[in-house]
Design an enzyme around this catalytic site. Structure first.
Site, PDB file in Angstrom:
ATOM      1  N   GLN A  75      -4.446  -1.571   9.791  1.00  0.00           N
ATOM      2  CA  GLN A  75      -4.484  -2.903   9.171  1.00  0.00           C
ATOM      3  C   GLN A  75      -5.116  -3.926  10.128  1.00  0.00           C
ATOM      4  O   GLN A  75      -4.769  -3.989  11.301  1.00  0.00           O
ATOM      5  CB  GLN A  75      -3.058  -3.332   8.782  1.00  0.00           C
ATOM      6  CG  GLN A  75      -2.986  -4.628   7.987  1.00  0.00           C
ATOM      7  CD  GLN A  75      -3.609  -4.539   6.592  1.00  0.00           C
ATOM      8  OE1 GLN A  75      -3.687  -3.467   5.997  1.00  0.00           O
ATOM      9  NE2 GLN A  75      -4.063  -5.663   6.076  1.00  0.00           N
ATOM     10  N   ASP A 126     -10.820   3.139   4.354  1.00  0.00           N
ATOM     11  CA  ASP A 126     -11.155   1.709   4.299  1.00  0.00           C
ATOM     12  C   ASP A 126     -12.670   1.503   4.177  1.00  0.00           C
ATOM     13  O   ASP A 126     -13.125   0.409   3.835  1.00  0.00           O
ATOM     14  CB  ASP A 126     -10.693   1.026   5.595  1.00  0.00           C
ATOM     15  CG  ASP A 126      -9.500   0.120   5.392  1.00  0.00           C
ATOM     16  OD1 ASP A 126      -9.337  -0.413   4.276  1.00  0.00           O
ATOM     17  OD2 ASP A 126      -8.740  -0.072   6.358  1.00  0.00           O
ATOM     18  N   LYS A 131       0.840  -1.206   0.000  1.00  0.00           N
ATOM     19  CA  LYS A 131       0.000   0.000   0.000  1.00  0.00           C
ATOM     20  C   LYS A 131       0.875   1.257   0.000  1.00  0.00           C
ATOM     21  O   LYS A 131       0.632   2.200  -0.750  1.00  0.00           O
ATOM     22  CB  LYS A 131      -0.932  -0.005   1.227  1.00  0.00           C
ATOM     23  CG  LYS A 131      -2.067  -1.021   1.102  1.00  0.00           C
ATOM     24  CD  LYS A 131      -2.809  -1.281   2.417  1.00  0.00           C
ATOM     25  CE  LYS A 131      -3.807  -2.437   2.226  1.00  0.00           C
ATOM     26  NZ  LYS A 131      -4.527  -2.808   3.465  1.00  0.00           N
TER      27      LYS A 131
END
Ligand code: GUN
Length: 295
Positions: free
Chosen positions: A98, A121, A54
């Site tokens: 994460q 997200d 990412k």
């Protein structure tokens, strides 16, 4: 018949080129550099590899990216304080924590602390709720990537029998929801299968479009699908290690047998994975624009 391979790598590349232009324009015209922070707690090798991909992609697009790696023993309070710091940071427009988090940290509490305007997200309940209602919001990256792949591959979703395998909050539930929305890329008849489904094959054999996010290597075999099905394989299962120490990956779909029956299929790797990362970049650029009042 051998299926057309839907390449996430190629599709993602095309979208990244579009994003690169947008980032350059924001930077030059508006002195606005989109900023993303990724926060990783612990040392899970799969998570480490996702987070580093990412950040690498962000750099390649001209997005400012910060990578914070914390030890597994980090307390919930410390993590919440860090999220709060980035909620207030003007140069950061997207915050990604994460998952999964270590067991002693309440995942929901952390996700609820992220400013919904920086929730790239799409996991905050405000964004989940807006998605359910079909309102403009940050869409979760993997489901959004699946939809983009279908759309850019020219797959008709309206009226299609879509079967989703897996009911996670990250993939299964939102994919099912997005595919039934009354808009382009949706309008499907959706069945959602999970671990308690009695006769999985009975459902999967009816699918015009099959989206599999179960986390079980090669669970969907050729006898479970019909001729001409379009298959989106979200699974990333580490099934071994190569001699050079690289993880050997397998999807949830037995690619070699299913590709002989399907009309189109995504590979693993090179399918949904690159799309997830690209949708994160798209959300980050969108967040920067919105926070700066440019969208
Ligand atoms: N873990 C697995 N997929 C994801 C994702 O899309 N976002 C985050 N934050 N964690 C994940």
């Amino acid at each position: 018949m051998s299926a057309k391979i839907i390449s996430g790598t190629e599709t993602a590349k095309a979208i990244r080129e579009e994003l690169k232009v947008q980032v350059a324009e924001l930077t030059e015209k508006h002195k606005l550099i989109p900023g993303l922070v990724t926060i990783l707690v612990g040392e899970d090798p799969a998570s480490q590899s996702y987070v580093s991909a990412k950040n690498k992609t962000a750099h390649a697009l001209g997005i400012h990216s910060e990578q914070v790696t914390l030890p597994a023993e980090t307390s919930e309070e410390e993590l919440l304080a860090l999220v709060d710091k980035y909620n207030k940071a003007d140069n950061i427009h997207g915050i990604l924590v994460q998952l999964p988090l270590p067991k002693h940290i309440n995942e929901a509490k952390v996700l609820y602390t992220i400013d919904p305007n920086k929730d790239v997200d799409g996991f905050h309940p405000v964004n989940v709720g807006k998605m359910m209602l079909g309102e403009q919001c940050f869409l979760p990256c993997t489901p959004h990537g699946c939809l983009e792949l279908l759309q850019r591959a020219g797959v008709e979703t309206s009226g299609a029998e879509v079967v989703v395998v897996g009911r996670s909050n990250i993939v299964g539930k939102p994919v099912a929801n997005l595919m039934l929305q009354k808009r382009a890329g949706g309008n499907s008849t959706v069945t959602l299968c999970h671990t308690r489904t009695k006769d999985m094959s009975m459902h999967t054999k009816r699918a015009d479009i099959l989206v599999v996010a179960a986390g079980v290597a090669n669970m969907i075999t050729a006898d479970m699908v019909k001729e001409g099905v379009v298959v989106i394989d979200v699974g990333v299962n580490r099934i071994g290690m190569s001699e050079s120490g690289k993880a050997i990956l397998a999807g949830d779909v037995d690619f070699n047998s299913v590709k002989e029956k399907a009309s189109a299929i995504t590979p693993v790797p090179g399918g949904v994975g690159p799309m997830t990362i690209t949708m994160l970049m798209k959300n980050t650029v969108q967040a920067a624009k919105q926070l700066a009042g440019l969208a």
